[in-house]
Scaffold this motif. Structure first.
Motif, mmCIF file in Angstrom:
data_model
loop_
_atom_site.group_PDB
_atom_site.id
_atom_site.type_symbol
_atom_site.label_atom_id
_atom_site.label_comp_id
_atom_site.label_asym_id
_atom_site.label_seq_id
_atom_site.Cartn_x
_atom_site.Cartn_y
_atom_site.Cartn_z
ATOM 1 N N UNK A 38 0.855 -1.188 0.000
ATOM 2 C CA UNK A 38 0.000 0.000 0.000
ATOM 3 C C UNK A 38 0.886 1.232 0.000
ATOM 4 N N UNK A 39 0.644 2.123 -0.972
ATOM 5 C CA UNK A 39 1.406 3.367 -1.057
ATOM 6 C C UNK A 39 0.441 4.541 -0.945
ATOM 7 N N UNK A 40 0.714 5.446 -0.012
ATOM 8 C CA UNK A 40 -0.125 6.627 0.191
ATOM 9 C C UNK A 40 0.525 7.885 -0.360
ATOM 10 N N UNK A 41 1.826 7.865 -0.540
ATOM 11 C CA UNK A 41 2.573 8.976 -1.111
ATOM 12 C C UNK A 41 3.280 8.452 -2.359
ATOM 13 N N UNK A 42 3.718 9.319 -3.259
ATOM 14 C CA UNK A 42 4.381 8.827 -4.467
ATOM 15 C C UNK A 42 5.544 7.894 -4.132
ATOM 16 N N UNK A 43 5.548 6.727 -4.733
ATOM 17 C CA UNK A 43 6.542 5.693 -4.456
ATOM 18 C C UNK A 43 6.659 4.804 -5.688
ATOM 19 N N UNK A 44 7.834 4.227 -5.896
ATOM 20 C CA UNK A 44 8.064 3.313 -7.015
ATOM 21 C C UNK A 44 8.489 1.945 -6.480
ATOM 22 N N UNK A 45 7.572 1.210 -5.843
ATOM 23 C CA UNK A 45 7.959 -0.075 -5.262
ATOM 24 C C UNK A 45 8.150 -1.150 -6.331
ATOM 25 N N UNK A 46 9.027 -2.075 -6.033
ATOM 26 C CA UNK A 46 9.229 -3.269 -6.837
ATOM 27 C C UNK A 46 9.070 -4.449 -5.893
ATOM 28 N N UNK A 47 8.408 -5.507 -6.337
ATOM 29 C CA UNK A 47 8.243 -6.692 -5.491
ATOM 30 C C UNK A 47 8.579 -7.943 -6.288
ATOM 31 N N UNK A 48 9.043 -8.943 -5.593
ATOM 32 C CA UNK A 48 9.224 -10.286 -6.144
ATOM 33 C C UNK A 48 8.560 -11.228 -5.153
ATOM 34 N N UNK A 49 7.610 -12.015 -5.618
ATOM 35 C CA UNK A 49 6.827 -12.880 -4.736
ATOM 36 C C UNK A 49 7.068 -14.344 -5.088
ATOM 37 N N UNK A 50 7.242 -15.167 -4.066
ATOM 38 C CA UNK A 50 7.546 -16.590 -4.223
ATOM 39 C C UNK A 50 6.706 -17.401 -3.243
ATOM 40 N N UNK A 51 6.825 -18.717 -3.367
ATOM 41 C CA UNK A 51 6.272 -19.622 -2.367
ATOM 42 C C UNK A 51 7.363 -20.597 -1.942
ATOM 43 N N UNK A 52 7.165 -21.143 -0.763
ATOM 44 C CA UNK A 52 8.068 -22.156 -0.224
ATOM 45 C C UNK A 52 7.214 -23.368 0.122
ATOM 46 N N UNK A 53 7.665 -24.544 -0.297
ATOM 47 C CA UNK A 53 7.063 -25.802 0.151
ATOM 48 C C UNK A 53 8.190 -26.640 0.733
ATOM 49 N N UNK A 54 8.087 -26.944 2.018
ATOM 50 C CA UNK A 54 9.112 -27.743 2.695
ATOM 51 C C UNK A 54 10.523 -27.240 2.378
ATOM 52 N N UNK A 55 10.727 -25.932 2.508
ATOM 53 C CA UNK A 55 12.017 -25.247 2.335
ATOM 54 C C UNK A 55 12.476 -25.116 0.890
ATOM 55 N N UNK A 75 5.726 -1.259 -12.026
ATOM 56 C CA UNK A 75 5.120 -0.443 -13.069
ATOM 57 C C UNK A 75 5.413 1.029 -12.901
ATOM 58 N N UNK A 76 6.420 1.391 -12.137
ATOM 59 C CA UNK A 76 6.767 2.800 -11.990
ATOM 60 C C UNK A 76 6.065 3.459 -10.814
ATOM 61 N N UNK A 77 5.995 4.776 -10.871
ATOM 62 C CA UNK A 77 5.469 5.575 -9.776
ATOM 63 C C UNK A 77 4.008 5.253 -9.482
ATOM 64 N N UNK A 78 3.708 5.006 -8.207
ATOM 65 C CA UNK A 78 2.358 4.684 -7.743
ATOM 66 C C UNK A 78 2.007 5.633 -6.603
ATOM 67 N N UNK A 79 0.723 5.894 -6.422
ATOM 68 C CA UNK A 79 0.297 6.745 -5.311
ATOM 69 C C UNK A 79 -1.150 6.433 -4.951
ATOM 70 N N UNK A 80 -1.432 6.410 -3.637
ATOM 71 C CA UNK A 80 -2.789 6.211 -3.120
ATOM 72 C C UNK A 80 -3.472 4.972 -3.683
ATOM 73 N N UNK A 81 -2.765 3.835 -3.618
ATOM 74 C CA UNK A 81 -3.372 2.587 -4.060
ATOM 75 C C UNK A 81 -2.736 1.410 -3.343
ATOM 76 N N UNK A 82 -3.452 0.294 -3.383
ATOM 77 C CA UNK A 82 -2.934 -0.952 -2.839
ATOM 78 C C UNK A 82 -2.641 -1.875 -4.018
ATOM 79 N N UNK A 83 -1.412 -2.361 -4.053
ATOM 80 C CA UNK A 83 -0.909 -3.180 -5.145
ATOM 81 C C UNK A 83 -0.765 -4.625 -4.678
ATOM 82 N N UNK A 84 -0.922 -5.558 -5.590
ATOM 83 C CA UNK A 84 -0.844 -6.982 -5.262
ATOM 84 C C UNK A 84 0.100 -7.664 -6.229
ATOM 85 N N UNK A 85 1.108 -8.335 -5.707
ATOM 86 C CA UNK A 85 2.025 -9.136 -6.512
ATOM 87 C C UNK A 85 1.789 -10.594 -6.146
#
Length: 147
Positions: free
Chosen positions: A73-90, A100-110
């Protein structure tokens, strides 16, 4: 199960299937998905502040299918990057990168790619989130046992 705390190199983007709800991916190669709220089959960490963003890490479970979800969730201008994974038994897999670049006032889902687990396995979602002011930090969902 001991929490898996190994840094993982960012993997190339892959298409992520979505468990439990439909979502609109952007046309970018590394999409953020539309966040429609946490469902009852999501098992999530507490929310943590990172720079000007708020991060929550989840694992979504539907039978033996499971998927990692990083919520930013970004409330002020921000350029977050995420990498999402899963783990099964290590064993970490299913990587998906989101930016996607600059984001503001939104909730993002990766979302990671959907995986199948063996019944009795322990699964966990984890993500690395990068913000300009704080660099990269790792987040982990609670560990859950598959049926």
């Amino acid at each position: 199960m001991r929490t898996f705390k190994k840094s993982i190199a960012v993997l190339g983007a892959t298409a992520a299937a979505v468990i439990g709800f439909s979502s609109n991916a952007s046309a970018a190669d590394t999409p953020w998905f539309t966040f429609t709220g946490i469902k009852d089959n999501w098992h999530c960490s507490d929310t943590v502040k990172q720079d000007r963003a708020y991060i929550q890490q989840c694992v979504i479970i539907n039978g033996t299918a499971f998927q990692g979800a990083t919520i930013v969730t970004v409330n002020a201008p921000e350029s977050p990057t995420a990498a999402t994974y899963v783990i099964e038994n290590r064993d970490a897999r299913g990587g998906q990168n989101c930016y996607e670049g600059l984001q503001e006032n939104k909730t993002l889902l990766c979302l990671s790619a959907t995986q199948r687990a063996t019944p009795g396995s322990y699964v966990q979602g984890f993500g690395a989130v990068w913000t300009p002011g704080a660099g990269s930090k790792l987040y982990y969902s609670p560990t859950k046992r598959i049926g």
